[in-house]
Enzyme design. Structure first.
Site, short mmCIF file in Angstrom:
data_model
loop_
_atom_site.label_atom_id
_atom_site.label_comp_id
_atom_site.label_asym_id
_atom_site.label_seq_id
_atom_site.Cartn_x
_atom_site.Cartn_y
_atom_site.Cartn_z
N ASP A 253 36.93 43.21 36.66
CA ASP A 253 37.38 42.02 35.94
C ASP A 253 38.81 42.30 35.51
O ASP A 253 39.13 43.40 35.09
CB ASP A 253 36.49 41.77 34.71
CG ASP A 253 36.68 40.36 34.19
OD1 ASP A 253 36.72 39.41 35.00
OD2 ASP A 253 36.81 40.18 32.96
N HIS B 24 47.37 46.66 38.51
CA HIS B 24 46.37 47.09 37.55
C HIS B 24 45.04 47.38 38.23
O HIS B 24 44.37 48.34 37.93
CB HIS B 24 46.18 46.01 36.47
CG HIS B 24 46.07 44.62 37.04
ND1 HIS B 24 47.11 44.02 37.71
CD2 HIS B 24 45.05 43.73 37.08
CE1 HIS B 24 46.75 42.82 38.12
NE2 HIS B 24 45.49 42.62 37.76
P1 IMP Z 1 39.75 38.49 38.44
O1 IMP Z 1 38.91 39.07 37.36
O2 IMP Z 1 40.38 39.54 39.30
O3 IMP Z 1 39.05 37.42 39.23
O4 IMP Z 1 40.99 37.77 37.71
C1 IMP Z 1 40.79 36.79 36.71
C2 IMP Z 1 42.07 36.00 36.51
O5 IMP Z 1 43.08 36.84 35.96
C3 IMP Z 1 42.68 35.40 37.76
O6 IMP Z 1 42.08 34.17 38.08
C4 IMP Z 1 44.14 35.25 37.34
O7 IMP Z 1 44.31 34.11 36.52
C5 IMP Z 1 44.36 36.48 36.47
N1 IMP Z 1 44.83 37.62 37.29
C6 IMP Z 1 44.16 38.75 37.57
N2 IMP Z 1 44.87 39.58 38.34
C7 IMP Z 1 46.05 38.95 38.56
C8 IMP Z 1 47.21 39.30 39.29
O8 IMP Z 1 47.33 40.38 39.92
N3 IMP Z 1 48.20 38.39 39.30
C9 IMP Z 1 48.13 37.21 38.64
N4 IMP Z 1 47.08 36.82 37.94
C10 IMP Z 1 46.02 37.69 37.89
#
Ligand code: IMP
Length: 221
Positions: free
Chosen positions: A61, A206
């Site tokens: 996440d 990250h």
């Molecule tokens: P997830 O948990 O990887 O699905 O990320 C959740 C949300 O965090 C995404 O829908 C983006 O809004 C934001 N996010 C996570 N990683 C990134 C990144 O590397 N670039 C930009 N937004 C990110």
């Protein structure tokens, strides 16, 4: 082999770059419990995925945390991106003296077994992980957060090992056409993530940092 529970096949390719083991996608949309921090969301997700699959799993996440907004949007990043939009997050932040922010990614691993203490925290199903409690808790101290925020002891909650990757940066006016999500308003060393090519961004991401920590630990395990 590592089973990565995600609906996003792109994450499998990225994970494979950091792990010696083969990574297999398990396309299961596990229920995401609401919580104010990414680690709790990831831990609960790993537990739910493990209970569904019955074999060792990782989930991840991630999100953006803005210091001047007390860590918002954090675990709500996806929702905020879809509702407010990134331009409004810039507008909320632009008049702050301190516009520091970070992308954070948490990889959560669960195989139903207990874990030895290492610097990385173990979430045992309570509202707080070891790290947040500042203790090295014993494997039998298990609890689970109920939906109304109360902490209930649950002897059956499997422990979850957490690996966090953080990229510090600053919120800026949107620049660049690449990437996704909050990339255009997140500047790292003078360049926004949306101005970097994929290779450049992946090298500092990250998610990659969290996966690399997990990979090192998993190789030992
Ligand atoms: P997830 O948990 O990887 O699905 O990320 C959740 C949300 O965090 C995404 O829908 C983006 O809004 C934001 N996010 C996570 N990683 C990134 C990144 O590397 N670039 C930009 N937004 C990110």
């Amino acid at each position: 082999m590592v089973t990565f529970v995600t609906t996003n096949p792109g994450k499998i390719h990225e994970a494979q770059e950091y792990l010696d083991e083969p990574v297999e996608q398990l396309d299961f949309d596990y229920p995401e419990a609401q919580a104010d921090d990414l680690a709790t969301v990831a831990a609960n997700g790993a537990r739910a995925a493990y209970e569904h699959v019955g074999e060792p799993v990782i989930v991840d996440d991630s999100g953006l945390t803005v210091d001047a907004l007390d860590g918002f949007p954090g675990p709500y990043s996806s929702y905020v991106e879809d509702t407010l939009g990134i331009e409004r997050v810039w507008q909320l932040t632009k008049d702050e003296d301190d516009r520091s922010a970070a992308f954070r990614g948490v990889v959560a691993y669960c195989d139903g077994e207990a874990f030895e203490a290492t610097p990385e925290p173990v979430d045992r199903g309570s509202a707080e992980s070891d790290e947040r409690r500042g203790q090295d808790t014993a494997a039998d101290e298990r609890a689970s957060a109920t939906t109304d925020g109360q902490v209930a002891r649950d002897e059956d909650a499997p422990p979850v090992k957490l690996f966090e990757g953080v990229v510090p940066g600053e919120i800026v006016a949107p620049r660049g056409d690449g990437g996704f999500g909050f990339d255009p308003i997140f500047e790292y060393n003078g360049t926004t993530f949306a101005e970097m090519d994929t290779e450049e961004k992946n090298a500092i991401s990250h998610r990659g940092r969290a996966l690399a920590k997990f990979g090192e630990w998993y190789a030992e395990r």
